[in-house]
Design a protein around this motif. Structure first.
Motif, PDB file in Angstrom:
ATOM      1  N   UNK A  43     -14.265   1.846   7.294  1.00  0.00           N
ATOM      2  CA  UNK A  43     -13.109   1.944   6.445  1.00  0.00           C
ATOM      3  C   UNK A  43     -11.987   2.994   5.195  1.00  0.00           C
ATOM      4  N   UNK A  44     -12.661   3.628   5.291  1.00  0.00           N
ATOM      5  CA  UNK A  44     -11.737   5.215   4.663  1.00  0.00           C
ATOM      6  C   UNK A  44     -11.038   6.353   5.873  1.00  0.00           C
ATOM      7  N   UNK A  45     -11.624   6.191   6.647  1.00  0.00           N
ATOM      8  CA  UNK A  45     -11.211   6.290   8.433  1.00  0.00           C
ATOM      9  C   UNK A  45      -9.825   5.959   8.640  1.00  0.00           C
ATOM     10  N   UNK A  46      -9.873   4.347   8.552  1.00  0.00           N
ATOM     11  CA  UNK A  46      -9.377   3.257   8.796  1.00  0.00           C
ATOM     12  C   UNK A  46      -8.162   3.850   7.977  1.00  0.00           C
ATOM     13  N   UNK A  47      -8.282   4.009   6.573  1.00  0.00           N
ATOM     14  CA  UNK A  47      -6.885   3.927   5.080  1.00  0.00           C
ATOM     15  C   UNK A  47      -6.741   4.915   5.712  1.00  0.00           C
ATOM     16  N   UNK A  48      -7.169   6.019   5.681  1.00  0.00           N
ATOM     17  CA  UNK A  48      -6.285   7.275   5.984  1.00  0.00           C
ATOM     18  C   UNK A  48      -5.470   7.378   7.149  1.00  0.00           C
ATOM     19  N   UNK A  49      -6.104   6.980   8.702  1.00  0.00           N
ATOM     20  CA  UNK A  49      -5.081   6.860   9.572  1.00  0.00           C
ATOM     21  C   UNK A  49      -3.685   5.715   9.197  1.00  0.00           C
ATOM     22  N   UNK A  50      -3.911   5.046   8.622  1.00  0.00           N
ATOM     23  CA  UNK A  50      -3.001   3.784   8.419  1.00  0.00           C
ATOM     24  C   UNK A  50      -1.478   4.100   7.281  1.00  0.00           C
ATOM     25  N   UNK A  51      -2.628   5.618   6.479  1.00  0.00           N
ATOM     26  CA  UNK A  51      -1.440   5.999   5.582  1.00  0.00           C
ATOM     27  C   UNK A  51      -0.751   7.084   6.142  1.00  0.00           C
ATOM     28  N   UNK A  52      -1.703   7.682   6.801  1.00  0.00           N
ATOM     29  CA  UNK A  52      -1.018   8.591   7.516  1.00  0.00           C
ATOM     30  C   UNK A  52       0.132   8.349   8.874  1.00  0.00           C
ATOM     31  N   UNK A  53       0.260   7.250   9.378  1.00  0.00           N
ATOM     32  CA  UNK A  53       1.191   6.527  10.050  1.00  0.00           C
ATOM     33  C   UNK A  53       2.176   5.525   9.609  1.00  0.00           C
ATOM     34  N   UNK A  54       1.967   5.373   7.687  1.00  0.00           N
ATOM     35  CA  UNK A  54       3.065   4.761   7.378  1.00  0.00           C
ATOM     36  C   UNK A  54       3.836   6.104   6.935  1.00  0.00           C
ATOM     37  N   UNK A  55       3.081   6.846   6.335  1.00  0.00           N
ATOM     38  CA  UNK A  55       3.869   8.490   5.926  1.00  0.00           C
ATOM     39  C   UNK A  55       4.460   8.842   7.004  1.00  0.00           C
ATOM     40  N   UNK A  56       4.126   9.494   8.335  1.00  0.00           N
ATOM     41  CA  UNK A  56       4.685  10.278   9.674  1.00  0.00           C
ATOM     42  C   UNK A  56       6.302   8.747  10.224  1.00  0.00           C
ATOM     43  N   UNK A  57       5.872   7.980   9.811  1.00  0.00           N
ATOM     44  CA  UNK A  57       6.708   7.206  10.684  1.00  0.00           C
ATOM     45  C   UNK A  57       7.652   5.802  10.201  1.00  0.00           C
ATOM     46  N   UNK A  58       7.212   5.494   9.188  1.00  0.00           N
ATOM     47  CA  UNK A  58       7.777   3.843   9.162  1.00  0.00           C
ATOM     48  C   UNK A  58       9.000   4.020   8.196  1.00  0.00           C
TER      49      UNK A  58
END
Length: 142
Positions: A43-58
């Motif tokens: 869950x922590x890895x998934x949350x990190x990945x989603x935050x990273x993608x939103x921060x990088x691309x959204x």
């Protein structure tokens, strides 16, 4: 402390640096549920990945944005919904990475969402008005 049907929400800036706050918030809500350590790490890895993608691309570069995370727990299943008002993007439409290509020949990136999809029990995306909603579901009980 969360009971069996409680919902909690956190809003953080859509910046990579916000992971410390997101991680601490998520850990605090997971603690009373006492999930298996493997599920907690996933869950922590998934949350990190989603935050990273939103921060990088959204959001456009230098444009402020937010990420709202809602956690729900019921009957041994936890769901995390990530909501942003960034550019419309369905991460589930991305093709899976070609794992047959040697690592040295692969372009950087592309494995994070693959890992999220492999470690969660369900991943769903929808666009609701001006918001991207990505929901990750993980069974905490065997």
């Amino acid at each position: 402390m969360m009971d069996a049907t409680e919902t909690a929400t956190l809003t953080v800036p859509a910046k990579r640096e916000a992971f410390a706050a997101l991680s601490a918030w998520l850990e605090a809500r997971l603690a009373p549920l006492d999930p298996p350590s493997k599920a907690r790490r996933q869950l922590l890895v998934a949350a990190d990945e989603i935050l990273t993608n939103v921060a990088s691309y959204a959001y456009p570069p230098d444009a402020p944005g937010e990420l709202q995370v809602t956690l729900r727990h019921a009957a041994g299943t936890l769901s995390l919904t990530f909501a942003d008002r960034g550019l419309p993007y369905d991460p589930l439409s991305a093709p899976p990475p070609d794992l047959t290509i040697p690592l040295a020949e692969r372009a950087p990136g592309g494995l994070g969402l693959f890992i999220v999809r492999k470690t969660m029990d369900a991943v769903a995306y929808r666009r609701d008005g001006d918001r991207n909603l990505l929901t990750l579901t993980k069974r905490l009980a065997p």
